[in-house]
Design a protein around this motif. Sequence first.
Motif, mmCIF file in Angstrom:
data_model
loop_
_atom_site.group_PDB
_atom_site.id
_atom_site.type_symbol
_atom_site.label_atom_id
_atom_site.label_comp_id
_atom_site.label_asym_id
_atom_site.label_seq_id
_atom_site.Cartn_x
_atom_site.Cartn_y
_atom_site.Cartn_z
ATOM 1 N N UNK A 1 -32.939 29.698 34.780
ATOM 2 C CA UNK A 1 -31.044 29.822 34.288
ATOM 3 C C UNK A 1 -31.678 30.600 33.263
ATOM 4 N N UNK A 2 -31.137 31.346 32.846
ATOM 5 C CA UNK A 2 -30.508 31.699 31.433
ATOM 6 C C UNK A 2 -29.121 31.867 30.652
ATOM 7 N N UNK A 3 -29.055 31.729 29.822
ATOM 8 C CA UNK A 3 -27.378 31.773 29.066
ATOM 9 C C UNK A 3 -27.820 33.155 27.510
ATOM 10 N N UNK A 4 -26.455 34.331 28.253
ATOM 11 C CA UNK A 4 -26.574 35.114 27.434
ATOM 12 C C UNK A 4 -26.199 34.476 26.202
ATOM 13 N N UNK A 5 -26.488 33.533 25.423
ATOM 14 C CA UNK A 5 -25.646 33.714 24.050
ATOM 15 C C UNK A 5 -24.356 34.732 23.266
ATOM 16 N N UNK A 6 -24.723 35.845 23.441
ATOM 17 C CA UNK A 6 -23.755 36.591 22.469
ATOM 18 C C UNK A 6 -22.573 36.551 23.820
ATOM 19 N N UNK A 7 -22.444 36.649 25.111
ATOM 20 C CA UNK A 7 -21.293 36.882 26.414
ATOM 21 C C UNK A 7 -21.063 35.793 26.606
ATOM 22 N N UNK A 8 -22.160 34.292 25.881
ATOM 23 C CA UNK A 8 -20.975 33.152 25.892
ATOM 24 C C UNK A 8 -19.311 33.007 25.568
ATOM 25 N N UNK A 9 -18.335 32.537 25.823
ATOM 26 C CA UNK A 9 -17.681 32.387 25.154
ATOM 27 C C UNK A 9 -17.196 31.082 25.338
ATOM 28 N N UNK A 10 -17.256 30.027 25.771
ATOM 29 C CA UNK A 10 -17.450 28.699 25.373
ATOM 30 C C UNK A 10 -16.781 27.665 26.061
ATOM 31 N N UNK A 11 -16.393 28.611 27.641
ATOM 32 C CA UNK A 11 -15.514 27.502 28.073
ATOM 33 C C UNK A 11 -16.186 26.197 28.808
ATOM 34 N N UNK A 12 -17.410 25.910 29.110
ATOM 35 C CA UNK A 12 -17.569 24.951 29.151
ATOM 36 C C UNK A 12 -17.964 24.454 30.632
ATOM 37 N N UNK A 13 -17.081 25.700 31.442
ATOM 38 C CA UNK A 13 -17.457 25.768 32.801
ATOM 39 C C UNK A 13 -18.979 24.608 32.890
ATOM 40 N N UNK A 14 -20.017 26.151 32.618
ATOM 41 C CA UNK A 14 -21.683 25.195 33.712
ATOM 42 C C UNK A 14 -21.339 23.879 33.050
ATOM 43 N N UNK A 15 -20.990 23.420 31.654
ATOM 44 C CA UNK A 15 -21.450 21.989 31.577
ATOM 45 C C UNK A 15 -21.225 21.044 32.485
ATOM 46 N N UNK A 16 -19.741 21.327 32.872
ATOM 47 C CA UNK A 16 -18.623 20.447 33.779
ATOM 48 C C UNK A 16 -19.365 20.513 34.853
ATOM 49 N N UNK B 1 -20.634 25.808 19.863
ATOM 50 C CA UNK B 1 -19.853 25.781 21.526
ATOM 51 C C UNK B 1 -20.652 26.817 22.387
ATOM 52 N N UNK B 2 -21.662 26.826 22.320
ATOM 53 C CA UNK B 2 -22.612 28.152 23.149
ATOM 54 C C UNK B 2 -23.412 27.242 24.404
ATOM 55 N N UNK B 3 -22.840 27.788 25.757
ATOM 56 C CA UNK B 3 -24.278 27.222 26.294
ATOM 57 C C UNK B 3 -25.145 27.230 26.467
ATOM 58 N N UNK B 4 -25.979 26.205 26.585
ATOM 59 C CA UNK B 4 -27.583 26.748 25.982
ATOM 60 C C UNK B 4 -28.287 25.545 27.291
ATOM 61 N N UNK B 5 -29.371 26.238 28.039
ATOM 62 C CA UNK B 5 -29.874 25.687 29.082
ATOM 63 C C UNK B 5 -30.780 24.245 28.322
ATOM 64 N N UNK B 6 -30.555 23.047 29.215
ATOM 65 C CA UNK B 6 -30.961 22.423 28.209
ATOM 66 C C UNK B 6 -32.378 21.625 29.796
ATOM 67 N N UNK B 7 -32.637 22.105 30.318
ATOM 68 C CA UNK B 7 -33.646 21.208 32.152
ATOM 69 C C UNK B 7 -33.429 22.910 32.881
ATOM 70 N N UNK B 8 -34.201 23.192 33.240
ATOM 71 C CA UNK B 8 -34.482 23.978 34.345
ATOM 72 C C UNK B 8 -33.841 23.323 35.929
#
Length: 61
Positions: free
Chosen positions: A3-18, A30-37
């Motif tokens: 998985x990868x996150x497009x930092x330019x597209x991320x709006x920081x809603x936090x759904x993925x982290x939740x 407040x941009x999503x990032x991948x911490x582990x595959x």
Amino acid sequence: MKVTVDRGACIGCGLCAGICPGVFEMDEENIAKVIAQPDASTEASAKEAADSCPVSAITVE
């Protein structure tokens, strides 16, 4: 699975982290990032997080 996150597209809603905190977290900007595959235990929730992203910023390969 990768998985990868497009930092330019991320709006920081936090759904993925939740939905999948073992794979995603919000950084200091407040941009999503991948911490582990994803592994077998987090693969389904990582896919759910990608599907739930309102701006399709998460890519699953």
